[in-house]
Enzyme design. Structure first.
Site, PDB file in Angstrom:
ATOM      1  N   ARG A  74       0.787  -1.458   0.110  1.00 24.36           N
ATOM      2  CA  ARG A  74       0.175  -0.151  -0.258  1.00 24.36           C
ATOM      3  C   ARG A  74       0.744   1.280  -0.009  1.00 24.36           C
ATOM      4  O   ARG A  74       1.819   1.239   0.879  1.00 24.36           O
ATOM      5  CB  ARG A  74      -0.507   0.683   1.286  1.00 24.36           C
ATOM      6  CG  ARG A  74      -2.213  -0.751   0.939  1.00 24.36           C
ATOM      7  CD  ARG A  74      -2.766  -0.895   2.435  1.00 24.36           C
ATOM      8  NE  ARG A  74      -2.303  -0.680   3.574  1.00 24.36           N
ATOM      9  CZ  ARG A  74      -2.087  -0.631   4.379  1.00 24.36           C
ATOM     10  NH1 ARG A  74      -2.162   0.592   4.456  1.00 24.36           N
ATOM     11  NH2 ARG A  74      -0.687  -1.551   5.757  1.00 24.36           N
ATOM     12  N   TYR A 202      -1.205  -3.774  -6.831  1.00 23.15           N
ATOM     13  CA  TYR A 202      -1.347  -3.860  -5.785  1.00 23.15           C
ATOM     14  C   TYR A 202      -2.500  -4.622  -4.679  1.00 23.15           C
ATOM     15  O   TYR A 202      -2.979  -3.503  -4.945  1.00 23.15           O
ATOM     16  CB  TYR A 202       0.179  -3.163  -4.715  1.00 23.15           C
ATOM     17  CG  TYR A 202       0.469  -3.594  -3.565  1.00 23.15           C
ATOM     18  CD1 TYR A 202       0.110  -5.528  -2.871  1.00 23.15           C
ATOM     19  CD2 TYR A 202      -0.610  -2.976  -2.633  1.00 23.15           C
ATOM     20  CE1 TYR A 202       0.692  -5.993  -1.930  1.00 23.15           C
ATOM     21  CE2 TYR A 202      -0.874  -3.946  -1.186  1.00 23.15           C
ATOM     22  CZ  TYR A 202      -0.334  -5.380  -0.919  1.00 23.15           C
ATOM     23  OH  TYR A 202      -0.474  -5.648   0.621  1.00 23.15           O
ATOM     24  N   LYS A 211      -9.456  -1.701   1.211  1.00 21.70           N
ATOM     25  CA  LYS A 211      -9.250  -1.125   2.668  1.00 21.70           C
ATOM     26  C   LYS A 211     -10.287   0.391   2.291  1.00 21.70           C
ATOM     27  O   LYS A 211     -10.698   0.914   2.634  1.00 21.70           O
ATOM     28  CB  LYS A 211      -7.451  -0.395   2.817  1.00 21.70           C
ATOM     29  CG  LYS A 211      -7.221  -2.238   2.892  1.00 21.70           C
ATOM     30  CD  LYS A 211      -7.074  -2.285   4.010  1.00 21.70           C
ATOM     31  CE  LYS A 211      -6.301  -3.289   4.561  1.00 21.70           C
ATOM     32  NZ  LYS A 211      -6.498  -4.253   5.821  1.00 21.70           N
ATOM     33  N   HIS A 231     -10.448  -2.399  11.596  1.00 22.28           N
ATOM     34  CA  HIS A 231      -9.518  -3.136  11.293  1.00 22.28           C
ATOM     35  C   HIS A 231      -9.426  -3.981  11.789  1.00 22.28           C
ATOM     36  O   HIS A 231      -8.620  -3.837  12.611  1.00 22.28           O
ATOM     37  CB  HIS A 231      -7.950  -1.965  11.239  1.00 22.28           C
ATOM     38  CG  HIS A 231      -7.052  -2.641   9.600  1.00 22.28           C
ATOM     39  ND1 HIS A 231      -6.160  -2.512  10.102  1.00 22.28           N
ATOM     40  CD2 HIS A 231      -6.994  -4.029   9.180  1.00 22.28           C
ATOM     41  CE1 HIS A 231      -5.268  -3.450   9.062  1.00 22.28           C
ATOM     42  NE2 HIS A 231      -5.573  -4.206   8.831  1.00 22.28           N
ATOM     43  N   SER A 253      -1.666  -3.503  10.365  1.00 22.98           N
ATOM     44  CA  SER A 253      -1.415  -4.559  10.571  1.00 22.98           C
ATOM     45  C   SER A 253      -0.170  -5.394   9.766  1.00 22.98           C
ATOM     46  O   SER A 253       1.080  -4.688  10.256  1.00 22.98           O
ATOM     47  CB  SER A 253      -0.743  -3.581   8.571  1.00 22.98           C
ATOM     48  OG  SER A 253      -2.525  -3.198   7.741  1.00 22.98           O
ATOM     49  N   CYS A 255       0.257  -8.258  12.206  1.00 24.92           N
ATOM     50  CA  CYS A 255       0.386  -7.940  13.475  1.00 24.92           C
ATOM     51  C   CYS A 255       0.104  -8.946  14.045  1.00 24.92           C
ATOM     52  O   CYS A 255       0.163  -9.515  14.987  1.00 24.92           O
ATOM     53  CB  CYS A 255       0.234  -7.099  14.696  1.00 24.92           C
ATOM     54  SG  CYS A 255       1.510  -5.880  14.123  1.00 24.92           S
ATOM     55  N   ASP A 280     -10.092  -9.738   9.331  1.00 24.01           N
ATOM     56  CA  ASP A 280      -8.973  -7.828   8.789  1.00 24.01           C
ATOM     57  C   ASP A 280     -10.408  -7.175   8.884  1.00 24.01           C
ATOM     58  O   ASP A 280      -9.578  -6.403   9.340  1.00 24.01           O
ATOM     59  CB  ASP A 280      -8.484  -8.195   6.957  1.00 24.01           C
ATOM     60  CG  ASP A 280      -7.743  -7.006   6.888  1.00 24.01           C
ATOM     61  OD1 ASP A 280      -6.647  -6.736   8.072  1.00 24.01           O
ATOM     62  OD2 ASP A 280      -7.754  -6.604   5.636  1.00 24.01           O
ATOM     63  N   ARG A 372       1.812 -12.106  -0.800  1.00 18.88           N
ATOM     64  CA  ARG A 372       0.536 -12.021   0.047  1.00 18.88           C
ATOM     65  C   ARG A 372      -0.209 -13.153  -0.731  1.00 18.88           C
ATOM     66  O   ARG A 372       0.405 -13.824  -1.632  1.00 18.88           O
ATOM     67  CB  ARG A 372      -0.632 -11.095  -0.291  1.00 18.88           C
ATOM     68  CG  ARG A 372      -0.161  -9.506   0.455  1.00 18.88           C
ATOM     69  CD  ARG A 372      -0.412  -9.517   1.659  1.00 18.88           C
ATOM     70  NE  ARG A 372      -0.054  -8.656   1.950  1.00 18.88           N
ATOM     71  CZ  ARG A 372      -0.512  -7.776   3.154  1.00 18.88           C
ATOM     72  NH1 ARG A 372      -2.234  -8.385   2.909  1.00 18.88           N
ATOM     73  NH2 ARG A 372      -0.278  -7.084   4.086  1.00 18.88           N
TER      74      ARG A 372
HETATM   75  C1  OXD Z   1      -3.239  -4.479   4.952  1.00 18.59           C
HETATM   76  C2  OXD Z   1      -3.922  -5.271   4.783  1.00 18.59           C
HETATM   77  O1  OXD Z   1      -2.195  -3.981   5.098  1.00 18.59           O
HETATM   78  O2  OXD Z   1      -4.582  -5.990   5.317  1.00 18.59           O
HETATM   79  O3  OXD Z   1      -3.997  -4.748   6.420  1.00 18.59           O
HETATM   80  O4  OXD Z   1      -3.495  -5.750   3.679  1.00 18.59           O
HETATM   81 MN    MN Z   2      -5.310  -5.434   7.659  1.00 21.87          MN
END
Ligand code: OXD
Ligand code: MN
Length: 599
Positions: A74, A202, A211, A231, A253, A255, A280, A372
């Site tokens: 991102r 991306y 998002k 989130h 993100s 974590c 998420d 990913r």
């Molecule tokens: C983030 C995702 O970046 O979920 O938080 O992809």
């Molecule tokens: Mn996320």
């Protein structure tokens, strides 16, 4: 060439025509979400070299994609909230005035799809039949986006059926253009319920349901309409007696939200089960029963591959065994995928995420750290059977957590709702590879929403505070930190499945059936409250993981003061008062020796 619009929705047809007049695609294809369409588009993507089929014996139905090396995460510095005034976007967002943003992007979108196909992707965020669900339409010239959206959302005919004649769909426009960071913008127009994304391919920048809609736009709508777009993962904890308790948890993100949402309890917790509702994003509103009810607006997982293994997350490994798109991982000679942290031997030879030969022992990472997987949630063996429940699941506890080497204890419960909102507003974490920029620096990430709040974050804090008035049976609020380290830089807590021990305390606290120790900053478990049986850990280390150091907290609260200062009058006064009160407590206690288990 154009396929016939499979809808009579006049607003939708007019908008598609208008966007096509600007972007000038050669073809317009309306997506129906069928299996036949998936097969056809996948074949086309393979023929165009966008996807590479993986070994059908090892990874049935799986494909591999590499992004442009300049386009791997991102881009927060190129992400804008375009509200009429700067104040509405607030100090933590990049802001552009809407007419200026539209003009700037119109110039880039003009003819951007020439020679390409514009795919019209209708998608539904949330279960069919839920009053919380929303429809978005994404126009994109990326076949990769279409195939990912088909996994991540309920895509195609179903969304058009839910939409019917209404015009309140999210208007999302995306073009890869030439994937050039100089011409890359992710712009949100909350007042228009619109998103324009250009110059990237991306996931987080271009799968607009995720998002962009489910967090940035939805948080704005939630503020206006009295609900929350967060989130957060959502999971259900089932006891051996069959009692279900639902928990929502916000971690920044990369974590470990996906790992936590799919946790498998250790042996000691025989008969306990964790069910995944979402990994998420959570949309939450007050239900008829006066409880906060959550749905997962998504339909799949866009998870970080590196670090995912049978040790860290067996359910994720099973989920990605088939029907998955992998992006920027490494390739084995027999066309399987590999990444750092995967189980077993490191292969001798690989192709790295950029397609270059890679040998074991190379100092370079074979997979990009933000590589990913995109996988359907139906593959998850621990998928909650209530994931499609239109009412959502009732939330008993909300957890905030970050990646912090110091200061924040393993777990702590807020004294009350306002204090819990204070926890959320103060959340900090070390940066990861999920966003472009330096990795490993602590930054404030309130509610794990810093990159995702679609309006002024000070007002967002106020919205959270106000929500208490509408929730007769509010969830209890907790703070956790799996990542605290000792003086040698080693993690104090084993994490992963062992986090069940902390979760069990949280569930028992939420259900008012276990004790706790009061500290100046919240409730923590008493020595025996945390079930450590069967865990090979020195109790000293658990003590360290749960301890509170007044000097560290003083520094923490002072740095929070600097963060708060930028919000000016938008910062709810009660949060600053909480901060001051905790500082004053430290002052009082510092005069005596504070020891968490002091007698
Ligand atoms: C983030 C995702 O970046 O979920 O938080 O992809
Ligand atoms: Mn996320």
């Amino acid at each position: 060439m154009t396929t016939d619009p499979p809808t009579r929705n006049a607003a939708l047809r007019a908008w598609v025509t208008e966007m096509a007049a600007m972007t000038k695609p050669d073809r317009i294809v309306w997506c129906d979400g069928s299996e036949e369409e998936r097969r056809r588009l996948t074949e086309q993507a393979v023929a165009e070299g966008v996807l590479v089929p993986l070994n059908p014996e090892r990874r049935p139905g799986c494909y591999y994609a590499r992004s442009n090396p300049n386009d791997v995460a991102r881009v927060e510095h190129l992400t804008y909230i375009c509200t009429p005034t700067r104040d509405e976007a607030g100090p933590t967002n990049n802001w552009m005035e809407p007419s200026e943003a539209y003009a700037k992007l119109r110039a880039l979108f003009d003819g951007s799809m020439r020679g390409r196909t514009m795919y019209v992707v209708p998608y539904l965020m949330g279960p069919v039949g839920s009053p919380m669900s929303r429809v978005g339409i994404e126009l994109t010239d990326s076949i990769y986006v279409v195939l990912n959206m088909r996994i991540m959302t309920r895509m195609g005919r179903v969304a058009l059926e839910v939409l019917g004649d209404r015009s309140d769909f999210n208007r999302g426009l995306h073009s890869m253009l030439d994937v050039n960071p100089e011409r890359r913008y992710i712009c949100h127009f909350p007042q228009d319920n619109a998103i324009w994304s250009i110059g990237s391919n991306y996931g987080g920048n271009v799968l607009l349901g995720k998002k962009c809609l489910a967090l940035r736009i939805a948080s704005y709508l939630g503020r206006r309409e009295g609900w929350l777009a967060e989130h957060m993962l959502v999971l259900g904890v089932e006891s051996p007696e069959g009692e279900m308790t639902y928990v929502a948890a916000a971690f920044p993100s990369a974590c470990g939200k996906t790992n936590f949402a799919m946790l498998i309890p250790p042996k000691r917790f025989k008969g306990w089960k964790i069910w995944t509702v979402g990994d998420d994003i959570a949309w939450m509103r007050v239900g008829e029963d006066g409880r906060l009810r959550a749905i997962n607006p998504e339909n799949g997982y866009f998870g970080v591959a590196p670090g995912t293994s049978f040790q860290s997350n067996p359910n994720a490994m099973r989920t990605i065994a088939r029907d998955t798109i992998f992006t920027n991982v490494a390739l084995t000679p027999d066309m399987d995928v590999w990444w750092e942290g995967m189980d077993g031997e490191v292969p001798e030879e690989l192709l790295d995420w950029q397609g270059r030969p890679w040998r074991r022992g190379s100092p370079e990472k074979a997979a990009h750290p933000n590589a990913r997987f995109t996988a359907p949630m139906q593959n998850n063996p621990a998928l909650s059977k209530f994931v499609d429940d239109p009412e959502g699941v009732p939330i008993s506890a909300i957890i905030f957590g970050g990646r912090r080497a110091t200061t924040i204890p393993l777990v702590m419960q807020a004294f009350h709702w306002t204090h819990g909102v204070f926890f959320g507003s103060a959340l900090g974490s070390e940066t990861t590879a999920a966003a472009a920029g330096k990795v490993g620096v602590v930054r404030r990430d309130p509610f794990a929403m810093l990159p995702f709040c679609g309006y002024n974050m000070g007002e967002y804090f106020g919205h959270w505070l106000e929500m208490q008035a509408y929730i007769p049976n509010p969830p209890k609020i907790f703070l956790v930190n799996w990542f605290r380290k000792d003086g040698r830089g080693e993690y104090l807590w084993p994490g992963f499945g062992e986090n069940m021990r902390v979760l069990k305390w949280i569930v028992d606290r939420a259900r008012l059936r276990v004790g706790g120790q009061e500290t100046p900053f919240g409730w923590v478990p008493k020595a025996d409250d945390l079930d450590l049986s069967g865990l090979d850990i020195d109790p000293e280390r658990v003590d360290q993981a749960t301890s509170i150091d007044l000097d560290e907290w003083k520094a923490e609260l002072e740095s929070l003061g600097e963060f708060y200062a930028q919000f000016g009058h938008q910062l709810p006064r009660v949060l600053e008062l909480q901060r001051q009160m905790f500082l004053a407590r430290i002052e009082t206690l510092s005069k005596r020796r504070w020891g968490r288990r002091a007698s």
